[in-house]
Write an enzyme that holds these catalytic residues in place. Structure first.
Site, PDB file in Angstrom:
ATOM      1  N   ASP A  49      -1.683 -29.446 -12.042  1.00 46.65           N
ATOM      2  CA  ASP A  49      -1.606 -28.232 -11.224  1.00 46.65           C
ATOM      3  C   ASP A  49      -1.225 -28.561  -9.787  1.00 46.65           C
ATOM      4  O   ASP A  49      -1.696 -29.544  -9.214  1.00 46.65           O
ATOM      5  CB  ASP A  49      -2.971 -27.530 -11.259  1.00 46.65           C
ATOM      6  CG  ASP A  49      -2.990 -26.258 -10.436  1.00 46.65           C
ATOM      7  OD1 ASP A  49      -2.466 -25.240 -10.920  1.00 46.65           O
ATOM      8  OD2 ASP A  49      -3.520 -26.280  -9.307  1.00 46.65           O
ATOM      9  N   TYR A  54       0.170 -26.457  -0.918  1.00 48.49           N
ATOM     10  CA  TYR A  54      -0.696 -27.628  -0.803  1.00 48.49           C
ATOM     11  C   TYR A  54      -0.065 -28.687   0.087  1.00 48.49           C
ATOM     12  O   TYR A  54       1.029 -29.192  -0.208  1.00 48.49           O
ATOM     13  CB  TYR A  54      -1.000 -28.219  -2.182  1.00 48.49           C
ATOM     14  CG  TYR A  54      -1.832 -27.342  -3.093  1.00 48.49           C
ATOM     15  CD1 TYR A  54      -2.492 -26.199  -2.616  1.00 48.49           C
ATOM     16  CD2 TYR A  54      -1.979 -27.643  -4.440  1.00 48.49           C
ATOM     17  CE1 TYR A  54      -3.252 -25.388  -3.449  1.00 48.49           C
ATOM     18  CE2 TYR A  54      -2.750 -26.848  -5.289  1.00 48.49           C
ATOM     19  CZ  TYR A  54      -3.366 -25.720  -4.792  1.00 48.49           C
ATOM     20  OH  TYR A  54      -4.118 -24.932  -5.632  1.00 48.49           O
ATOM     21  N   SER A 152      -2.939 -15.942 -10.196  1.00 51.65           N
ATOM     22  CA  SER A 152      -4.092 -16.667  -9.687  1.00 51.65           C
ATOM     23  C   SER A 152      -4.860 -15.773  -8.720  1.00 51.65           C
ATOM     24  O   SER A 152      -4.301 -15.286  -7.730  1.00 51.65           O
ATOM     25  CB  SER A 152      -3.671 -17.956  -8.974  1.00 51.65           C
ATOM     26  OG  SER A 152      -4.802 -18.653  -8.489  1.00 51.65           O
ATOM     27  N   GLN A 178      -5.472 -17.927 -13.156  1.00 51.49           N
ATOM     28  CA  GLN A 178      -6.160 -19.098 -12.611  1.00 51.49           C
ATOM     29  C   GLN A 178      -7.223 -18.646 -11.606  1.00 51.49           C
ATOM     30  O   GLN A 178      -6.948 -18.472 -10.433  1.00 51.49           O
ATOM     31  CB  GLN A 178      -5.166 -20.054 -11.940  1.00 51.49           C
ATOM     32  CG  GLN A 178      -5.807 -21.359 -11.503  1.00 51.49           C
ATOM     33  CD  GLN A 178      -4.796 -22.383 -11.034  1.00 51.49           C
ATOM     34  OE1 GLN A 178      -4.883 -22.873  -9.909  1.00 51.49           O
ATOM     35  NE2 GLN A 178      -3.832 -22.723 -11.869  1.00 51.49           N
ATOM     36  N   LEU A 210     -16.558 -27.724  -9.805  1.00 43.77           N
ATOM     37  CA  LEU A 210     -17.682 -28.379  -9.131  1.00 43.77           C
ATOM     38  C   LEU A 210     -17.992 -27.724  -7.787  1.00 43.77           C
ATOM     39  O   LEU A 210     -18.695 -28.302  -6.960  1.00 43.77           O
ATOM     40  CB  LEU A 210     -17.382 -29.870  -8.940  1.00 43.77           C
ATOM     41  CG  LEU A 210     -17.100 -30.656 -10.225  1.00 43.77           C
ATOM     42  CD1 LEU A 210     -16.811 -32.115  -9.913  1.00 43.77           C
ATOM     43  CD2 LEU A 210     -18.258 -30.534 -11.199  1.00 43.77           C
ATOM     44  N   ALA A 211     -17.475 -26.487  -7.600  1.00 41.02           N
ATOM     45  CA  ALA A 211     -17.750 -25.728  -6.371  1.00 41.02           C
ATOM     46  C   ALA A 211     -17.452 -26.571  -5.129  1.00 41.02           C
ATOM     47  O   ALA A 211     -18.306 -26.755  -4.251  1.00 41.02           O
ATOM     48  CB  ALA A 211     -19.188 -25.223  -6.353  1.00 41.02           C
ATOM     49  N   ARG A 229     -14.594 -33.879   0.728  1.00 40.86           N
ATOM     50  CA  ARG A 229     -13.919 -32.621   1.048  1.00 40.86           C
ATOM     51  C   ARG A 229     -14.587 -31.904   2.213  1.00 40.86           C
ATOM     52  O   ARG A 229     -13.918 -31.416   3.125  1.00 40.86           O
ATOM     53  CB  ARG A 229     -13.901 -31.712  -0.182  1.00 40.86           C
ATOM     54  CG  ARG A 229     -13.179 -30.392   0.036  1.00 40.86           C
ATOM     55  CD  ARG A 229     -12.985 -29.652  -1.254  1.00 40.86           C
ATOM     56  NE  ARG A 229     -12.222 -30.447  -2.218  1.00 40.86           N
ATOM     57  CZ  ARG A 229     -11.860 -30.009  -3.411  1.00 40.86           C
ATOM     58  NH1 ARG A 229     -12.183 -28.796  -3.806  1.00 40.86           N
ATOM     59  NH2 ARG A 229     -11.168 -30.777  -4.220  1.00 40.86           N
ATOM     60  N   GLU A 294     -15.207 -40.604 -14.504  1.00 39.68           N
ATOM     61  CA  GLU A 294     -16.527 -40.009 -14.747  1.00 39.68           C
ATOM     62  C   GLU A 294     -16.376 -38.594 -15.297  1.00 39.68           C
ATOM     63  O   GLU A 294     -17.053 -38.205 -16.259  1.00 39.68           O
ATOM     64  CB  GLU A 294     -17.345 -39.958 -13.455  1.00 39.68           C
ATOM     65  CG  GLU A 294     -18.702 -39.286 -13.654  1.00 39.68           C
ATOM     66  CD  GLU A 294     -19.443 -39.018 -12.350  1.00 39.68           C
ATOM     67  OE1 GLU A 294     -20.419 -38.241 -12.390  1.00 39.68           O
ATOM     68  OE2 GLU A 294     -19.044 -39.566 -11.300  1.00 39.68           O
TER      69      GLU A 294
END
Length: 329
Positions: A49, A54, A152, A178, A210-211, A229, A294
């Site tokens: 994506d 971006y 989206s 989305q 994962l917010a 982030r 992970e």
């Protein structure tokens, strides 16, 4: 890797996918991107994506160059981008026919590819007639620039309006939406869009599972890891909204549920999103290869999310929406 159909189509996408938001072009350049993408490909990921906005287009350049240097076969990839914010000019924003066509051409050039598999309307454009937008997406499909189009963060009403135009004109409607979907954000996916899954076969490529990292458990009010982030100035607003006592308290309680099933909090949160049958793919992000390694282990915990465990999660979060709620927007 598990593969799911993208909505009511024959396109198969990896249930976990990779997105370039925040990292590519900012924290991650081509050398690091190659390592991350190589790991994702080895894990069976095929859906990637991106968006014209971006890193001001650099994310597309980094991802495209990384795939080129890796020598990845184009047909093995499901490449996407999103169109809405393209620049500062009066016609560089929105969903006019002009911007959709020109933005598609510019993104293809940055990616160094001949076509996209899916192009999304990154936000609804209330200033452009819906018919113009639907016709424009059908035009780029007819030209071979993409195979499918989606939306989206549109409302259910806006998606239905697009389908109404498509049916009236015998055109292709939006295949996929989305939206944000995680343990803190559930209403759109679980309530508002509910009628659309059966009516239009709407697929979902969900973002921020994962917010923005809150559901990794790595943050506290007094601890923000360097390079994360929330350490970025551009995400100051999101940081202030997320790192509050109520949300952090819920995260701490969720850690105990994760321990009960033998997962990390991130893996538990991803498994929870994967459990929703309407989700075609869950978009994840990573600035390091080990983060994705992970995340991809989340699949093995989906069967462990029994009704009892799901009830425990709902009791902690208190975010499960009321099914009877009807949206009128």
């Amino acid at each position: 890797m598990e593969y799911r159909f993208l909505g009511r189509s024959g396109l198969k996408v990896s249930a976990l996918s990779f997105g370039a938001w925040v990292t590519f072009g900012n924290q991650v350049q081509v050398p690091e991107a190659k390592k991350i993408l190589e790991g994702a490909l080895k894990a069976g990921v095929n859906f990637f994506d991106n968006a014209e906005v971006y890193a001001g287009g650099k994310a597309e350049e980094v991802m495209g160059q990384a795939f080129k240097e890796l020598g990845t076969k184009r047909s093995d990839l499901v490449l996407t981008t999103k169109i809405f914010w393209g620049g500062q000019g009066p016609n560089d924003k929105g969903l006019s026919r002009k911007h959709i066509v020109e933005a598609t051409q510019a993104s293809l050039k940055r990616y160094q590819v001949d076509y996209f598999d899916v192009i999304f309307a990154h936000r609804p454009d209330v200033t452009t007639p819906m018919e113009e937008t639907v016709r424009a997406f059908n035009h780029i499909i007819e030209k071979g620039h993409c195979f499918y189009w989606g939306t989206s963060e549109w409302t259910a009403q806006q998606i239905e309006a697009a389908w109404g135009v498509a049916k009236r004109l015998n055109l292709i409607g939006p295949l996929v939406e989305q939206p944000e979907y995680n343990l803190f954000a559930r209403e759109k996916v679980e309530v508002e869009y509910a009628p659309l899954y059966k009516e239009y076969g709407l697929g979902l490529t969900t973002w921020s599972p994962l917010a923005s990292g809150l559901l990794t458990g790595k943050y506290s009010k007094d601890h923000i890891p360097e390079g994360s982030r929330f350490a970025l100035e551009a995400h100051k607003g999101s940081r202030e909204r997320s790192l509050v006592e109520e949300k952090l308290g819920k995260v701490d309680k969720l850690k105990k549920v994760a321990e009960e099933v033998g997962a990390s909090l991130a893996q538990l949160s991803l498994a929870w999103a994967l459990k929703n049958p309407h989700v075609s793919t869950v978009i994840t992000g990573a600035s390091k290869p080990e983060q994705f390694e992970e995340n991809v282990q989340a699949f093995k915990f989906v069967p462990k999310l029994t009704p009892e465990i799901m009830d425990k999660i709902d009791e902690i979060m208190q975010t499960k929406p009321t099914p009877s709620k009807v949206y009128r927007e």
